[in-house]
Design a protein around this motif. Structure first.
Motif, PDB file in Angstrom:
ATOM      1  N   THR A  89      51.933 -35.914   5.379  1.00  0.00           N
ATOM      2  CA  THR A  89      51.269 -35.100   6.222  1.00  0.00           C
ATOM      3  C   THR A  89      51.679 -33.660   6.160  1.00  0.00           C
ATOM      4  OG1 THR A  89      52.589 -35.440   8.177  1.00  0.00           O
ATOM      5  CG2 THR A  89      50.279 -36.879   7.824  1.00  0.00           C
ATOM      6  N   ALA A  90      50.910 -32.524   6.508  1.00  0.00           N
ATOM      7  CA  ALA A  90      51.268 -31.173   6.613  1.00  0.00           C
ATOM      8  C   ALA A  90      50.786 -30.541   7.640  1.00  0.00           C
ATOM      9  CB  ALA A  90      50.926 -30.308   5.300  1.00  0.00           C
ATOM     10  N   SER A  91      51.374 -29.336   8.038  1.00  0.00           N
ATOM     11  CA  SER A  91      50.949 -28.581   9.302  1.00  0.00           C
ATOM     12  C   SER A  91      51.176 -27.300   8.567  1.00  0.00           C
ATOM     13  CB  SER A  91      51.992 -28.737  10.479  1.00  0.00           C
ATOM     14  OG  SER A  91      51.845 -29.911  10.829  1.00  0.00           O
ATOM     15  N   THR A  92      50.066 -26.442   8.814  1.00  0.00           N
ATOM     16  CA  THR A  92      50.077 -24.943   8.158  1.00  0.00           C
ATOM     17  C   THR A  92      49.900 -24.231   9.286  1.00  0.00           C
ATOM     18  OG1 THR A  92      49.291 -25.663   6.118  1.00  0.00           O
ATOM     19  CG2 THR A  92      49.145 -23.424   6.440  1.00  0.00           C
ATOM     20  N   TYR A  93      50.595 -22.869   9.167  1.00  0.00           N
ATOM     21  CA  TYR A  93      50.791 -21.815  10.194  1.00  0.00           C
ATOM     22  C   TYR A  93      50.686 -20.344   9.591  1.00  0.00           C
ATOM     23  CZ  TYR A  93      52.922 -25.537  12.839  1.00  0.00           C
ATOM     24  OH  TYR A  93      52.959 -26.968  13.305  1.00  0.00           O
ATOM     25  N   ILE A  94      49.710 -19.855  10.127  1.00  0.00           N
ATOM     26  CA  ILE A  94      49.561 -18.370   9.372  1.00  0.00           C
ATOM     27  C   ILE A  94      49.800 -17.229  10.627  1.00  0.00           C
ATOM     28  CG2 ILE A  94      47.661 -16.766   8.621  1.00  0.00           C
ATOM     29  CD1 ILE A  94      46.228 -19.165   7.462  1.00  0.00           C
ATOM     30  N   ASN A  95      50.515 -16.285  10.386  1.00  0.00           N
ATOM     31  CA  ASN A  95      50.833 -15.283  11.069  1.00  0.00           C
ATOM     32  C   ASN A  95      50.897 -13.955  10.246  1.00  0.00           C
ATOM     33  OD1 ASN A  95      52.097 -13.733  13.039  1.00  0.00           O
ATOM     34  ND2 ASN A  95      53.706 -14.539  13.488  1.00  0.00           N
ATOM     35  N   ASP A  96      49.945 -13.285  10.640  1.00  0.00           N
ATOM     36  CA  ASP A  96      49.850 -11.963   9.802  1.00  0.00           C
ATOM     37  C   ASP A  96      49.440 -12.227   8.192  1.00  0.00           C
ATOM     38  OD1 ASP A  96      49.592 -10.296  11.984  1.00  0.00           O
ATOM     39  OD2 ASP A  96      51.825 -10.254  12.072  1.00  0.00           O
TER      40      ASP A  96
END
Length: 66
Positions: A23-30
């Motif tokens: 499974t994967a979790s993705t985060y975007i910050n700027d």
């Protein structure tokens, strides 16, 4: 967008390594994207870790990368 990135990474992992438990979790910050891939141990690797042989799993992964 984060869901699509996570799904693509999981598919790539499944296609390349042949197991679909990841499974994967993705985060975007700027302008930074971080994708954490989880549950990637194979059944055999999970057994080794459960038996206290974590170093053997790490050694095997390092050998594969080399």
């Amino acid at each position: 967008m984060t869901t699509a990135i996570s799904a693509a990474i999981v598919k790539l992992y499944r296609d390349f390594y042949g197991h679909d438990r990841a499974t994967a979790s993705t985060y975007i910050n700027d302008n930074v994207v971080v994708c954490l891939l989880e549950d990637i141990l194979t059944t055999d690797e999970a057994k080794l870790v459960a038996n206290g042989e974590r170093r053997g799993v790490l050694d095997g992964r390092i050998a594969f990368q080399e």
